[in-house]
Every structure is written in structure tokens, then in C-alpha cells.
Write a protein that holds these residues in place. Structure first.
Motif, PDB file in Angstrom:
ATOM      1  N   SER A  38       0.768  -1.278  -0.022  1.00 45.11           N
ATOM      2  CA  SER A  38      -0.076  -0.126  -0.182  1.00 45.11           C
ATOM      3  C   SER A  38       0.834   1.095   0.184  1.00 45.11           C
ATOM      4  O   SER A  38       2.102   1.172   0.503  1.00 45.11           O
ATOM      5  N   PRO A  39       0.275   2.359  -0.521  1.00 42.25           N
ATOM      6  CA  PRO A  39       0.945   3.725  -0.397  1.00 42.25           C
ATOM      7  C   PRO A  39       1.476   3.923   1.301  1.00 42.25           C
ATOM      8  O   PRO A  39       0.417   3.704   2.006  1.00 42.25           O
ATOM      9  N   GLY A  40       2.499   4.188   1.561  1.00 40.99           N
ATOM     10  CA  GLY A  40       2.992   4.845   3.088  1.00 40.99           C
ATOM     11  C   GLY A  40       3.019   3.372   3.880  1.00 40.99           C
ATOM     12  O   GLY A  40       3.049   3.684   5.039  1.00 40.99           O
ATOM     13  N   THR A 142      -0.114  -0.451  10.842  1.00 40.88           N
ATOM     14  CA  THR A 142      -1.081   0.411  11.068  1.00 40.88           C
ATOM     15  C   THR A 142      -2.344   0.171  10.031  1.00 40.88           C
ATOM     16  O   THR A 142      -3.414   1.098  10.027  1.00 40.88           O
ATOM     17  N   GLU A 143      -2.037  -0.742   9.073  1.00 40.65           N
ATOM     18  CA  GLU A 143      -2.945  -0.942   8.069  1.00 40.65           C
ATOM     19  C   GLU A 143      -4.176  -1.636   8.453  1.00 40.65           C
ATOM     20  O   GLU A 143      -5.023  -2.098   7.720  1.00 40.65           O
ATOM     21  N   LYS A 147      -5.838  -7.256   6.092  1.00 33.08           N
ATOM     22  CA  LYS A 147      -5.144  -6.822   4.694  1.00 33.08           C
ATOM     23  C   LYS A 147      -5.121  -8.270   3.859  1.00 33.08           C
ATOM     24  O   LYS A 147      -5.611  -8.265   2.819  1.00 33.08           O
ATOM     25  N   LYS A 165       6.634  -1.231  10.868  1.00 39.93           N
ATOM     26  CA  LYS A 165       6.028  -0.315  11.757  1.00 39.93           C
ATOM     27  C   LYS A 165       5.796  -0.955  13.045  1.00 39.93           C
ATOM     28  O   LYS A 165       4.634  -0.656  13.730  1.00 39.93           O
ATOM     29  N   LEU A 168       5.012   0.757  16.366  1.00 41.45           N
ATOM     30  CA  LEU A 168       3.452   1.355  16.596  1.00 41.45           C
ATOM     31  C   LEU A 168       2.542   0.661  17.133  1.00 41.45           C
ATOM     32  O   LEU A 168       1.361   0.933  17.255  1.00 41.45           O
ATOM     33  N   TYR A 171       0.275   1.292  19.835  1.00 41.62           N
ATOM     34  CA  TYR A 171      -0.905   2.352  19.776  1.00 41.62           C
ATOM     35  C   TYR A 171      -2.030   1.984  18.681  1.00 41.62           C
ATOM     36  O   TYR A 171      -2.852   2.880  18.471  1.00 41.62           O
ATOM     37  N   VAL A 172      -2.005   0.858  18.299  1.00 43.32           N
ATOM     38  CA  VAL A 172      -3.080   0.387  17.234  1.00 43.32           C
ATOM     39  C   VAL A 172      -3.856  -0.666  17.643  1.00 43.32           C
ATOM     40  O   VAL A 172      -3.435  -1.648  18.609  1.00 43.32           O
ATOM     41  N   ASP A 173      -5.030  -0.884  17.011  1.00 37.04           N
ATOM     42  CA  ASP A 173      -5.751  -1.890  17.523  1.00 37.04           C
ATOM     43  C   ASP A 173      -5.508  -3.475  16.817  1.00 37.04           C
ATOM     44  O   ASP A 173      -6.261  -4.426  16.786  1.00 37.04           O
ATOM     45  N   ARG A 198      11.976   2.762  12.521  1.00 33.09           N
ATOM     46  CA  ARG A 198      12.420   3.838  13.627  1.00 33.09           C
ATOM     47  C   ARG A 198      13.393   3.308  14.618  1.00 33.09           C
ATOM     48  O   ARG A 198      14.266   3.978  14.886  1.00 33.09           O
TER      49      ARG A 198
ATOM     50  N   SER B  38      -5.756   4.884   0.467  1.00 28.18           N
ATOM     51  CA  SER B  38      -4.893   3.748   0.605  1.00 28.18           C
ATOM     52  C   SER B  38      -5.641   2.607   1.208  1.00 28.18           C
ATOM     53  O   SER B  38      -6.290   2.975   2.122  1.00 28.18           O
ATOM     54  N   PRO B  39      -5.228   1.209   1.205  1.00 28.03           N
ATOM     55  CA  PRO B  39      -5.709   0.208   2.130  1.00 28.03           C
ATOM     56  C   PRO B  39      -5.189   0.470   3.554  1.00 28.03           C
ATOM     57  O   PRO B  39      -4.119   0.948   3.678  1.00 28.03           O
ATOM     58  N   GLY B  40      -6.146   0.292   4.457  1.00 26.28           N
ATOM     59  CA  GLY B  40      -5.920   0.663   5.727  1.00 26.28           C
ATOM     60  C   GLY B  40      -5.869   2.127   6.272  1.00 26.28           C
ATOM     61  O   GLY B  40      -5.018   2.210   7.535  1.00 26.28           O
ATOM     62  N   GLU B 143       0.815   7.254   6.901  1.00 21.85           N
ATOM     63  CA  GLU B 143       1.502   7.122   5.523  1.00 21.85           C
ATOM     64  C   GLU B 143       2.324   7.936   5.061  1.00 21.85           C
ATOM     65  O   GLU B 143       3.011   7.831   3.953  1.00 21.85           O
ATOM     66  N   LYS B 147       2.317  11.996   0.567  1.00 21.94           N
ATOM     67  CA  LYS B 147       1.279  11.487  -0.441  1.00 21.94           C
ATOM     68  C   LYS B 147       0.664  12.216  -1.537  1.00 21.94           C
ATOM     69  O   LYS B 147       0.651  11.718  -2.600  1.00 21.94           O
ATOM     70  N   TYR B 151       0.984  10.876  -5.493  1.00 23.52           N
ATOM     71  CA  TYR B 151      -0.479  10.569  -5.873  1.00 23.52           C
ATOM     72  C   TYR B 151      -1.349  11.500  -6.344  1.00 23.52           C
ATOM     73  O   TYR B 151      -2.464  11.466  -5.702  1.00 23.52           O
ATOM     74  N   LYS B 165      -6.245   8.974  11.811  1.00 25.92           N
ATOM     75  CA  LYS B 165      -5.353   8.615  12.936  1.00 25.92           C
ATOM     76  C   LYS B 165      -4.484   9.781  13.595  1.00 25.92           C
ATOM     77  O   LYS B 165      -3.376   9.629  13.606  1.00 25.92           O
ATOM     78  N   LEU B 168      -2.104   9.117  16.362  1.00 26.09           N
ATOM     79  CA  LEU B 168      -0.918   8.593  16.065  1.00 26.09           C
ATOM     80  C   LEU B 168       0.161   9.709  15.754  1.00 26.09           C
ATOM     81  O   LEU B 168       1.492   9.102  15.823  1.00 26.09           O
ATOM     82  N   ARG B 198     -10.024   6.613  16.916  1.00 30.05           N
ATOM     83  CA  ARG B 198      -9.809   5.941  18.358  1.00 30.05           C
ATOM     84  C   ARG B 198     -10.236   6.969  19.546  1.00 30.05           C
ATOM     85  O   ARG B 198     -11.064   6.396  20.276  1.00 30.05           O
TER      86      ARG B 198
END
Lengths: 217, 217
Positions: A38-40, A142-143, A147, A165, A168, A171-173, A198, B38-40, B143, B147, B151, B165, B168, B198
């Protein structure tokens, strides 16, 4: 029906050029990886950390594919590796003939590892062989962990998944374990790495595996 | 050249059906938004928080577009709104005729707001008008803030950008301000919201704007 027929012809022509690319890579003993995501998701950051870690112990080059701009090639070139930017001008994926043209701008003799960073798109690049040894699908935590189920073709056609990542995750579900399970449901042979660009976590293991891919080492 | 000609014909045919869809929506007084990203990036989570916040004060329906699975329609249906899933089976974007078919499964009379959640893809859906009033591009802070430059078509064709998000932001290297600046460079008319699904931050402002889009309110 017309469109489907044309698409099949495009794919057949692409596969023929991809086979030529693959032969070129094999003749020169170059390990070639096609990075898709995916982008990013952090493909370029992963390349940056990878080039830093390899620290010129391998002769590496990068082909960057982007819809627009040469920002990624600029980022990668800072690490003193040959970098060629393909700008697709709206095109949603790289094709083998674009890679073939890009190769004319690279000195292949002595090259050991070539990364092709595809356009950020989890759908279209899955159908296009570029002549790579393997597709590496990069997914960021984070996606979300669903997916692989929602975009199965990419995970079926990849040989490697990098979960990026991972710093992270608190901090994400989403869960890296669930992501792995979902990916292995689609493709039980998938090899999985976990990285953080990071903190640097996981980069050494990924680079060890990369070194082992270079023919004759 | 063949492929380009066929693509133009596909787009022309799509635009004709999109115009029919648009007329249908106008006749019924329905505000229709095409969510792209993007996805996610969190389109479905944004819908969940939106439906929760609107709390049945508007009559809303959702059309979900996915390459595979009806996971998103299931998530949305929990909020007691009509939800129709389109599975593209590998297709990288929604087209107007798929939306037209989906409409046969929705009671349009009395409907005020229709969300069409497109396939997660920051490239291909930008070219396809579905008959919507506006495209809403959702970008997550994770991301990266480049972007819009990479894009550009999607940001040029969207009328609204939701930066999602934002909770984050302390943990990533990208800036919501830089993201906004980059997006406004591509499209100075872009309206921008900042949300966190969140924490709920920004959801009220986004929903206030949504209410104002419903014809005759």
C-alpha cells in the motif's frame, strides 16, 4: 470481453519481457526483489535502513517506481547506491518493459542485489511479473490485520511479507500475530519478517536473509 | 495504442452511467460521497464512528467496495444501516455500473446520505466517477506527509481530505500541517478535516459538515 482480451495480451507480452529480464539478472548473478505494498507502508524507509545496515558490504542498486515525483530515488541515492526513477505518470503499477528500459541506466556487471520498489498499490502490481526472484509485500501494522484477506492476490503472489512499523503496535488495534495468521491462510509458504525502521528492530535479520539470496555467496 | 483507446471507451461508458446515477441521487435528494484511500487508512473505521455519532438522526446507507470479502459490510451493518457489499474479485476500483447494480438492493426513497466506500487504492479509483457529489480522500498520518505529491490525481479529483489517525501523530515522523500544505499545493480548493477514530477527535466537525450536505436540510 474486449477489455479482458486486451488485458490478457498485455499480461502475455509483459511475461515475455519479464522472462528476458530474469535471464539478464541470472546471467549477471543478481538477486532481484520486487517490493510491493500500500502507499505509505514504509517501502522506501525499509530500503533506507537496509542500505544503512548493509553499509556497502553488498553492491546494491535500486529502481524506484512512482506515479509522480522522484522523491524516493532522491532518498535512496543519499546512501551512495545507483538509483533509477521510473515515473509512471498515472500508471498504477510497474511493467517489465519499464524495468528493462531502466536497466539501461544501471551498470549490471558486479551488481549483487537489485531492489525494484513498485508503485504503492496493493492490487494492480500483483499481476505483473517484472523478472524478479521474488515479490516482497510490505505491510505496516497501522493498516490493520485484515489486509491479506481483503487483498489476497498480492499475498498469494509474494514469497516474503515484511510487517513494518512494529514500534506502533502498542498504539493501534491490530495484532502482528493475527496479520501473520491471515497471511499464512492465503499463502502458507510465506516467509515473514517483522521490522521497525524507527527503532531498527528486525533489520539485521532481514539483511541476513537478503545476503543469503545473492547467488554464489 | 489499442489499450489507451479501449481505456478511453471504458471511461466514456463509465461516465455515461455515472451521469445516470447522479440523476437518480438528485431525484431522491440523496447526498452521495465516494470514500477513497490507500488500504488501511481507516475508511471503514471512519464510517463506524460517523454512524455512531449521527446516531440515526439521518437516514444513511453504505455501499462497500472490496477486492474480496464482505468484512467491511459486516462492520457497517452492525450500526443498523442498509449496507450492500460489492466484491470486485480482483478489480482495483469501483465503476459506475457496479454502483448502479448495488442501488437495486437499496430502498432509495427517504434516504438522505449514501457513502460509497471504494476499493483501497490511491491510484485507479481517481479516474472513475460513480455519480457521487464529491470524492472524499482519507489519508492516515502513518502514511507519510508526501502522499499528495506522489499520488496527485486522487487529491486533484477529491473535494475533501480527511486526515485520519491523528492520535498517532506523536509516534510518527510525518506532520499533519505538511500533509495539508502538500495537498493544497495539488488542490487549493480542498476542504480538510482531521480525525481520530480511536479518540473521536474531529468526528463531530466532520458530521456537522455531512449534515450540511444533505439536500433540503
Amino acid at each position: 470481453m474486449n477489455v479482458v482480451t486486451i488485458e490478457r495480451k498485455v499480461l502475455e507480452k509483459n511475461d515475455a519481457v519479464a522472462a528476458q529480464n530474469r535471464q539478464t539478472f541470472q546471467e549477471h548473478g543478481i538477486a532481484v526483489l520486487n517490493l510491493v505494498s500500500s502507499p505509505g507502508s514504509g517501502k522506501t524507509s525499509l530500503l533506507e535502513r537496509t542500505l544503512e545496515h548493509l553499509n556497502s558490504t553488498l553492491r546494491v542498486a535500486v529502481i524506484e517506481g512512482d506515479v509522480q515525483t522522484d522523491l524516493d530515488a532522491q532518498r535512496v541515492a543519499r546512501f551512495s547506491v545507483p538509483a533509477v526513477q521510473i515515473v509512471t505518470r498515472g500508471g498504477c503499477h510497474l511493467e517489465a518493459n519499464l524495468v528493462r528500459e531502466a536497466l539501461q541506466n544501471l551498470e549490471l556487471a558486479g551488481l549483487q542485489l537489485l531492489f525494484i520498489e513498485n508503485v504503492g498499490n496493493l492490487v494492480c502490481p500483483s499481476n505483473y511479473d517484472l523478472g524478479e526472484a521474488a515479490k516482497v509485500v510490505v505491510v505496516s501494522t497501522t493498516e490493520g490485520d485484515d489486509k491479506p484477506l481483503k487483498y489476497p492476490a498480492m499475498f498469494r503472489n509474494a514469497a516474503i511479507m515484511v510487517i513494518n512499523k512494529i514500534d506502533l503496535l502498542p498504539y493501534v488495534d491490530s495484532s502482528a500475530d493475527t496479520l501473520s495468521e491471515n497471511a499464512l491462510r492465503i499463502n502458507p509458504a510465506l516467509r515473514i519478517f517483522r521490522t521497525s525502521c524507527r527503532t531498527g528492530e528486525g533489520i539485521a535479520q532481514w539483511c541476513d536473509w537478503l545476503r543469503a539470496q545473492v547467488p554464489g555467496r
